[in-house]
Design a protein around this motif. Structure first.
Motif, mmCIF file in Angstrom:
data_model
loop_
_atom_site.group_PDB
_atom_site.id
_atom_site.type_symbol
_atom_site.label_atom_id
_atom_site.label_comp_id
_atom_site.label_asym_id
_atom_site.label_seq_id
_atom_site.Cartn_x
_atom_site.Cartn_y
_atom_site.Cartn_z
ATOM 1 N N LEU A 1 15.629 -27.772 11.945
ATOM 2 C CA LEU A 1 16.475 -27.241 13.022
ATOM 3 C C LEU A 1 15.666 -26.822 14.247
ATOM 4 O O LEU A 1 16.203 -26.249 15.181
ATOM 5 N N ASN A 2 14.358 -27.089 14.190
ATOM 6 C CA ASN A 2 13.496 -26.746 15.321
ATOM 7 C C ASN A 2 13.457 -25.243 15.599
ATOM 8 O O ASN A 2 13.521 -24.812 16.758
ATOM 9 N N ILE A 3 13.379 -24.465 14.543
ATOM 10 C CA ILE A 3 13.378 -23.006 14.673
ATOM 11 C C ILE A 3 11.944 -22.545 14.963
ATOM 12 O O ILE A 3 11.013 -22.957 14.278
ATOM 13 N N SER A 4 11.816 -21.690 15.987
ATOM 14 C CA SER A 4 10.466 -21.346 16.445
ATOM 15 C C SER A 4 10.044 -19.957 15.971
ATOM 16 O O SER A 4 9.425 -19.204 16.718
ATOM 17 N N ASN A 5 10.395 -19.612 14.719
ATOM 18 C CA ASN A 5 10.025 -18.277 14.231
ATOM 19 C C ASN A 5 8.512 -18.099 14.242
ATOM 20 O O ASN A 5 7.769 -19.032 13.954
ATOM 21 N N ASP A 6 8.089 -16.866 14.564
ATOM 22 C CA ASP A 6 6.654 -16.588 14.599
ATOM 23 C C ASP A 6 6.124 -16.234 13.227
ATOM 24 O O ASP A 6 4.918 -16.292 13.004
ATOM 25 N N ALA A 7 7.015 -15.802 12.335
ATOM 26 C CA ALA A 7 6.548 -15.446 10.991
ATOM 27 C C ALA A 7 7.690 -15.625 10.012
ATOM 28 O O ALA A 7 8.864 -15.696 10.400
ATOM 29 N N PHE A 8 7.331 -15.714 8.743
ATOM 30 C CA PHE A 8 8.304 -15.857 7.658
ATOM 31 C C PHE A 8 7.933 -14.809 6.617
ATOM 32 O O PHE A 8 6.906 -14.918 5.964
ATOM 33 N N ILE A 9 8.746 -13.791 6.502
ATOM 34 C CA ILE A 9 8.406 -12.712 5.568
ATOM 35 C C ILE A 9 9.063 -12.958 4.219
ATOM 36 O O ILE A 9 10.186 -13.471 4.148
ATOM 37 N N ARG A 10 8.348 -12.617 3.153
ATOM 38 C CA ARG A 10 8.911 -12.681 1.803
ATOM 39 C C ARG A 10 8.788 -11.282 1.219
ATOM 40 O O ARG A 10 7.738 -10.660 1.337
ATOM 41 N N THR A 11 9.856 -10.812 0.576
ATOM 42 C CA THR A 11 9.771 -9.447 0.048
ATOM 43 C C THR A 11 8.790 -9.388 -1.126
ATOM 44 O O THR A 11 8.473 -8.300 -1.601
ATOM 45 N N THR A 12 8.322 -10.537 -1.591
ATOM 46 C CA THR A 12 7.294 -10.532 -2.642
ATOM 47 C C THR A 12 5.877 -10.510 -2.064
ATOM 48 O O THR A 12 4.914 -10.517 -2.819
ATOM 49 N N ASP A 13 5.748 -10.476 -0.733
ATOM 50 C CA ASP A 13 4.394 -10.325 -0.148
ATOM 51 C C ASP A 13 3.830 -8.974 -0.584
ATOM 52 O O ASP A 13 4.532 -7.958 -0.497
ATOM 53 N N LYS A 14 2.563 -8.971 -0.975
ATOM 54 C CA LYS A 14 2.005 -7.690 -1.439
ATOM 55 C C LYS A 14 1.894 -6.673 -0.304
ATOM 56 O O LYS A 14 2.064 -5.475 -0.505
ATOM 57 N N GLU A 15 1.698 -7.152 0.919
ATOM 58 C CA GLU A 15 1.603 -6.221 2.052
ATOM 59 C C GLU A 15 2.950 -5.546 2.298
ATOM 60 O O GLU A 15 3.014 -4.367 2.641
ATOM 61 N N HIS A 16 4.025 -6.316 2.120
ATOM 62 C CA HIS A 16 5.369 -5.738 2.294
ATOM 63 C C HIS A 16 5.593 -4.646 1.244
ATOM 64 O O HIS A 16 6.024 -3.538 1.564
ATOM 65 N N ALA A 17 5.255 -4.969 -0.014
ATOM 66 C CA ALA A 17 5.452 -4.004 -1.103
ATOM 67 C C ALA A 17 4.680 -2.715 -0.808
ATOM 68 O O ALA A 17 5.200 -1.612 -1.006
ATOM 69 N N ALA A 18 3.481 -2.863 -0.281
ATOM 70 C CA ALA A 18 2.675 -1.663 -0.007
ATOM 71 C C ALA A 18 3.346 -0.801 1.070
ATOM 72 O O ALA A 18 3.379 0.430 0.949
ATOM 73 N N VAL A 19 3.911 -1.433 2.093
ATOM 74 C CA VAL A 19 4.587 -0.652 3.147
ATOM 75 C C VAL A 19 5.820 0.038 2.563
ATOM 76 O O VAL A 19 6.067 1.225 2.814
ATOM 77 N N VAL A 20 6.575 -0.678 1.747
ATOM 78 C CA VAL A 20 7.780 -0.081 1.144
ATOM 79 C C VAL A 20 7.369 1.138 0.303
ATOM 80 O O VAL A 20 8.022 2.187 0.354
ATOM 81 N N GLN A 21 6.291 1.006 -0.436
ATOM 82 C CA GLN A 21 5.854 2.135 -1.267
ATOM 83 C C GLN A 21 5.442 3.334 -0.417
ATOM 84 O O GLN A 21 5.760 4.472 -0.750
ATOM 85 N N THR A 22 4.780 3.066 0.689
ATOM 86 C CA THR A 22 4.402 4.181 1.574
ATOM 87 C C THR A 22 5.652 4.874 2.114
ATOM 88 O O THR A 22 5.728 6.099 2.189
ATOM 89 N N MET A 23 6.642 4.069 2.491
ATOM 90 C CA MET A 23 7.880 4.642 3.023
ATOM 91 C C MET A 23 8.556 5.520 1.963
ATOM 92 O O MET A 23 9.032 6.624 2.239
ATOM 93 N N MET A 24 8.589 5.003 0.732
ATOM 94 C CA MET A 24 9.270 5.746 -0.339
ATOM 95 C C MET A 24 8.545 7.048 -0.642
ATOM 96 O O MET A 24 9.178 8.084 -0.859
ATOM 97 N N GLN A 25 7.227 6.970 -0.663
ATOM 98 C CA GLN A 25 6.459 8.183 -0.958
ATOM 99 C C GLN A 25 6.730 9.241 0.113
ATOM 100 O O GLN A 25 6.946 10.415 -0.193
#
Ligand code: MSP
Length: 509
Positions: A84-108
């Motif tokens: 579809l010619n989508i020009s996204n700059d990034a593709f996030i996956r909730t299984t990325d370890k960096e994402h999980a670490a941010v979520v954990q910091t938020m929860m704490q």
């Protein structure tokens, strides 16, 4: 530098991508491309929501780990976005370890501030929808959504004390009229908030019932998944996926674009989470409408799910993108039909716009050997119309009125077609006395095409790049700066134009 951060929802990884997913993503793509043309620093984010029971279950039936299963499924989305010619700059996956670490910091942080507490929950639970239900919600003792049997459960869980922030959220929505758009949706959310007391939000599941989530940093016997996990992506991505993240603070986003069905979670869960964290709220959440197909709700059982890949193969990527944003004002529900798509392709794209480009280029060859002539006069009406469209587009796109932006651009298409009919270059060409007039006329119509290529680029990136090359432009259209280039007279006389295939072939019904 002015920044522009826009997000799509992150899509459930085990869904098969359909027209609804394509719609939100194309709309964000048009905004992202337009803002890049305005010279802004743009971060356009999309991705996938990968935790939860459904993914865990379907992985199990395939004999795969949930992660391996998700690794395969994301390709459905990634390949569609390429097609579809989508020009996204990034593709996030909730299984990325960096994402999980941010979520954990938020929860704490929320646990430490007392916004997350542990409580016993007793009540009804629908495993299929992963939802707690009150007795009154049940329909014939079954889940009101999927009509399956529910379980009675009694267990400890962690709750986010969302209700604490109810008044503050009402005040925020009232004092920021553009926070939720369209207005009708804003009023719905306000009505909801004023009439019901916000409860607390259960944000955990015991590991023995669901292990496919992010472990709570303060209790390894629990995971969080879906909404708490998913909504956090909009922030976590700015920490590890955004371009220029060391020099640009991307949070808060300018727009979260979503479908109307997930407005409550975005406007209420996410906003109250952000209040509790002490972080700014996004500037805007825009909820678009839903597509029906030939007047009926899209569903697997009816067999009317529109496959975007098939649409692209049959009708072309740009016509499909154009149609979705032109057919229905963004925000309202709409109906998809092939007939309507074909009609628009034939009348608006092939006839009005494509033919115009073809005719003009053929005439430049016929009368000037393929070279842009020098104008002798400035056609002020055309110049004013062409230059003025930029402001009109900006105004329209501020509120996601894509159809209005396209209407403004189409005024130039119609004006140019009419101008050709009225000035009749073929007649001017017959008389050497009219040579200067012919130069002005031909220069003006090629210059109009240059504006059309630029303005339509966010909507139809591929065909407009082709037109751009036919107009003898060497640059990548995506890298042009509209503020500089949307000025009349920038097209250099003497430029060689090129003949090409018709931009939009007619479709036989
Ligand atoms: N994972 C959540 C979103 C989390 S965001 C933090 C989710 N995923 S989804 O895959 O179900 O999202 C689908 C998106 O497609 C939603 O925005 C939804 O509104 C949209 N659509 C689904 N069916 C649609 C139509 N028939 N028409 C238009 N959009 C529709 O929800």
């Amino acid at each position: 530098m002015d920044k522009f951060y826009i997000t799509t929802p992150i899509y459930y990884v085990n869904d098969v991508p359909h027209i609804g997913h394509a719609y939100t993503t194309i709309a964000c793509d048009v905004q992202a491309r337009f803002h890049r043309l305005l010279g802004k620093a743009v971060f356009f984010l999309t991705g996938t929501d990968e935790h939860g029971q459904k993914v865990q279950k379907s992985a199990l039936t395939r004999g795969l780990s949930p992660k391996a299963h998700a690794d395969r499924l994301i390709e459905n989305f990634k390949s569609l976005w390429t097609a579809l010619n989508i020009s996204n700059d990034a593709f996030i996956r909730t299984t990325d370890k960096e994402h999980a670490a941010v979520v954990q910091t938020m929860m704490q942080q929320l646990k430490d501030s007392g916004d997350i507490v542990r409580r016993q929950y007793e009540g009804w639970y629908c495993t299929h929808d992963e939802m707690f239900l009150a007795k009154d919600d049940l329909k014939d003792n079954q889940c009101p959504h999927c009509h399956r049997d529910v379980e009675h459960i009694k267990e400890d869980n962690y709750f986010f004390l969302m209700g604490k922030y109810q008044d503050r959220l009402i005040e925020h929505i009232e004092s920021h009229p553009d926070f939720i758009l369209p207005r009708t949706r804003r009023n719905e959310v306000l009505g909801f908030l004023k009439n019901a007391e916000l409860g607390d939000l259960c944000i955990s599941r015991p590991v023995q019932r669901l292990s496919w989530g992010i472990p709570l940093p303060f209790d390894q016997d629990y995971v969080t998944y879906v909404w708490f996990d998913a909504l956090s992506n909009y922030y976590s991505a700015t920490r590890y996926l955004s371009p220029m993240r060391y020099s640009v603070e991307w949070w808060p986003s300018e727009h979260h674009v979503i479908g109307k069905d997930i407005l409550i979670t975005h406007s209420i869960y996410w906003s109250t989470m952000l209040f509790a964290l002490g972080w700014p709220l996004p500037h805007n959440i825009f909820a678009h409408g839903w597509w029906t197909v030939d007047g009926r709700k899209m569903s697997k059982s009816i067999g009317n799910v529109v496959d975007p890949l098939e649409m692209i193969q049959t009708y072309g990527v740009d016509p499909f993108r154009y149609f979705l944003l032109k057919e229905v004002p963004f925000g309202l529900d709409g109906n998809f039909s092939r007939e309507a798509l074909i009609n628009r392709i034939n009348s608006e794209l092939a006839n009005d716009f494509g033919n115009l480009a073809n005719r003009v280029i053929a005439m430049v060859f016929k009368y000037f050997g393929g070279k842009v002539p020098e104008p002798v006069q400035e056609e002020t009406a055309m110049k004013t119309l062409a230059e003025g469209i930029l402001d009109r587009m900006q105004d329209a796109l501020k509120t996601f009125a894509f159809h209005q932006a396209l209407d403004a651009i189409w005024e130039l298409v119609s004006h140019t077609n009419k101008y050709i009919d009225e000035t009749a270059p073929w007649r001017l060409a017959k008389d050497p006395q009219h040579k200067e007039r012919l130069q002005t006329v031909m220069y003006s119509v090629i210059e109009a095409l240059r504006f059309l290529a630029m303005y339509l680029h966010p909507f139809m990136p591929e065909s407009t790049q082709k037109l751009w090359e036919q107009l003898g432009q060497q640059s990548q259209l995506a890298e042009v700066n509209l503020i500089d280039k949307a000025k009349w007279g920038k097209l250099l006389p003497g430029t060689l134009v090129h003949k090409g295939k018709p931009l939009f072939p007619r479709i036989d019904k």
